[in-house]
Design a protein around this motif. Structure first.
Motif, PDB file in Angstrom:
ATOM      1  N   LEU A   1       0.828  -1.211   0.000  1.00 22.61           N
ATOM      2  CA  LEU A   1       0.000   0.000   0.000  1.00 22.61           C
ATOM      3  C   LEU A   1       0.861   1.259   0.000  1.00 22.61           C
ATOM      4  O   LEU A   1       0.506   2.261  -0.630  1.00 22.61           O
ATOM      5  CB  LEU A   1      -0.940  -0.015   1.209  1.00 22.61           C
TER       6      LEU A   1
ATOM      7  N   PRO B   1      -7.022   8.135  -6.232  1.00 26.88           N
ATOM      8  CA  PRO B   1      -6.902   6.824  -5.570  1.00 26.88           C
ATOM      9  C   PRO B   1      -5.989   6.832  -4.355  1.00 26.88           C
ATOM     10  O   PRO B   1      -6.110   5.963  -3.487  1.00 26.88           O
ATOM     11  CB  PRO B   1      -6.320   5.931  -6.672  1.00 26.88           C
ATOM     12  N   ASP B   2      -5.061   7.804  -4.275  1.00 26.94           N
ATOM     13  CA  ASP B   2      -4.131   7.855  -3.147  1.00 26.94           C
ATOM     14  C   ASP B   2      -4.874   7.933  -1.817  1.00 26.94           C
ATOM     15  O   ASP B   2      -4.458   7.317  -0.827  1.00 26.94           O
ATOM     16  CB  ASP B   2      -3.194   9.070  -3.272  1.00 26.94           C
TER      17      ASP B   2
ATOM     18  N   LEU C   1      -7.225   2.916   3.536  1.00 23.60           N
ATOM     19  CA  LEU C   1      -7.167   1.467   3.713  1.00 23.60           C
ATOM     20  C   LEU C   1      -5.964   1.089   4.573  1.00 23.60           C
ATOM     21  O   LEU C   1      -6.069   0.247   5.480  1.00 23.60           O
ATOM     22  CB  LEU C   1      -7.072   0.781   2.351  1.00 23.60           C
ATOM     23  N   LEU C   2      -4.835   1.716   4.313  1.00 18.63           N
ATOM     24  CA  LEU C   2      -3.615   1.429   5.062  1.00 18.63           C
ATOM     25  C   LEU C   2      -3.719   1.869   6.520  1.00 18.63           C
ATOM     26  O   LEU C   2      -3.452   1.087   7.439  1.00 18.63           O
ATOM     27  CB  LEU C   2      -2.424   2.131   4.394  1.00 18.63           C
TER      28      LEU C   2
ATOM     29  N   LEU D   1       1.734   1.839  -3.481  1.00 20.07           N
ATOM     30  CA  LEU D   1       0.617   2.274  -4.321  1.00 20.07           C
ATOM     31  C   LEU D   1       0.263   3.744  -4.109  1.00 20.07           C
ATOM     32  O   LEU D   1      -0.344   4.365  -4.984  1.00 20.07           O
ATOM     33  CB  LEU D   1      -0.616   1.410  -4.046  1.00 20.07           C
ATOM     34  N   ILE D   2       0.622   4.296  -2.949  1.00 16.64           N
ATOM     35  CA  ILE D   2       0.313   5.709  -2.672  1.00 16.64           C
ATOM     36  C   ILE D   2       1.403   6.565  -3.319  1.00 16.64           C
ATOM     37  O   ILE D   2       2.545   6.577  -2.877  1.00 16.64           O
ATOM     38  CB  ILE D   2       0.235   5.965  -1.155  1.00 16.64           C
TER      39      ILE D   2
ATOM     40  N   GLY E   1      -7.828   6.726  -1.126  1.00 12.69           N
ATOM     41  CA  GLY E   1      -8.412   5.411  -0.834  1.00 12.69           C
ATOM     42  C   GLY E   1      -7.378   4.444  -0.285  1.00 12.69           C
ATOM     43  O   GLY E   1      -7.622   3.755   0.714  1.00 12.69           O
ATOM     44  N   TRP E   2      -6.201   4.374  -0.936  1.00  8.24           N
ATOM     45  CA  TRP E   2      -5.133   3.488  -0.459  1.00  8.24           C
ATOM     46  C   TRP E   2      -4.655   3.907   0.925  1.00  8.24           C
ATOM     47  O   TRP E   2      -4.393   3.065   1.782  1.00  8.24           O
ATOM     48  CB  TRP E   2      -3.955   3.506  -1.427  1.00  8.24           C
ATOM     49  N   MET E   3      -4.561   5.240   1.131  1.00  7.83           N
ATOM     50  CA  MET E   3      -4.077   5.739   2.412  1.00  7.83           C
ATOM     51  C   MET E   3      -5.047   5.391   3.545  1.00  7.83           C
ATOM     52  O   MET E   3      -4.641   4.953   4.624  1.00  7.83           O
ATOM     53  CB  MET E   3      -3.868   7.251   2.330  1.00  7.83           C
TER      54      MET E   3
END
Length: 280
Positions: A25, A200-201, A207-208, A28-29, A203-205
């Protein structure tokens, strides 16, 4: 089989498997390290506060003694170096190097709290140092060296935190993570751009920082109270194996041959060491 042992084994295993998504993750960010660290620190502090209020109602969240401060500072250093290392070298290198932290802890414990380790531990330390050197051998003349060294000092800082917490094992040091998260967030304001995240950053952040890290933290906090320290050390190697695999599968970052060879040596050494200590 003892049900409490099985519960501890399963909780710890699940916690480590969840934590294996951490490096993926972070990759991905698409922002620089300190921009991510601001939110990682702030949200970690918030989630641990909620956990402490639920699990330990009425207990203070902040203390002014040196054990608490050291624990928070060491974890802050570890958090910053981990995220920065992921941005400067391969995930496989980072996780293999950090996986040797139980052996770093043995050295620190001997130097600072007089805790003696068995001869087998010192043999494992020497073999693991060779394995880590092998992982880093291709980095000496490349930009990856900076990330590898960050990972090395990250493992040392994490080991120092564990030794510090073990020295005051009669206390619950979980609240120190709150101060640590806020400290990381405060430092990151001056070096990052927290609002630089886009699309999307976010969302990934979330989630992490709201799901992966807190859930892994809760499970890894509860599980190890029910099984031996040697078994916890062995189970933590799941992250070393699964983390690079997830990054390889999802973003096609293939581990180097040196990382695979050195990582195999470190993991096998720690497994044998953990098994011998567990049998004794």
């Amino acid at each position: 089989m003892n049900t409490e042992y099985l519960k501890g084994f399963l909780l710890t295993s699940l916690g480590v498997l969840v934590l294996s998504f951490d490096a993926l993750l972070i990759r991905l960010i698409q922002v620089e390290a300190f921009s991510l660290l601001f939110w990682r620190g702030l949200l970690l502090g918030l989630m641990v506060t909620l956990w402490c209020r639920y699990r330990y109602p009425g207990k203070p969240l902040f203390y002014r003694d040196w054990a608490y401060i050291r624990s928070a500072v060491f974890y802050s250093i570890c958090s910053i170096l981990f995220v920065a290392a992921i941005h400067h070298t391969s995930v496989a290198n980072v996780l293999v190097i950090i996986s040797a932290q139980p052996l770093f802890a043995a050295i620190i414990a001997r130097l600072f709290i007089g805790e003696r380790s068995a001869p087998i531990t010192w043999i494992a330390i020497l073999i693991s140092m060779f394995g880590i050197g092998w992982v880093m051998k291709d980095s000496w003349s490349s930009p990856n060296l900076k990330g590898d060294l960050m990972a090395l000092f990250c493992g040392i800082a994490l080991a120092a935190k564990f030794v510090n917490d073990r020295a005051v094992k009669h206390r619950n040091m979980t609240p120190a993570l709150i101060f640590s998260g806020l400290l990381v967030s405060l430092i990151s304001i001056f070096f990052g751009s927290p609002l630089a995240l886009s699309g999307p950053d976010w969302g990934w952040m979330l989630l992490l920082c709201v799901i992966v890290v807190p859930i892994a933290f809760v499970l890894i906090t509860i599980g190890p109270t029910l099984i031996s320290a040697a078994e916890v050390g062995m189970l933590m190697l799941l992250e070393t194996a699964c983390g690079p695999l997830l990054v390889w599968i999802f973003i096609n970052e293939e581990p180097s041959r040196a990382a695979l060879q050195g990582g195999a040596l470190v993991i096998i050494t720690l497994l044998i060491h953990g098994y011998i200590r567990w049998k004794k």
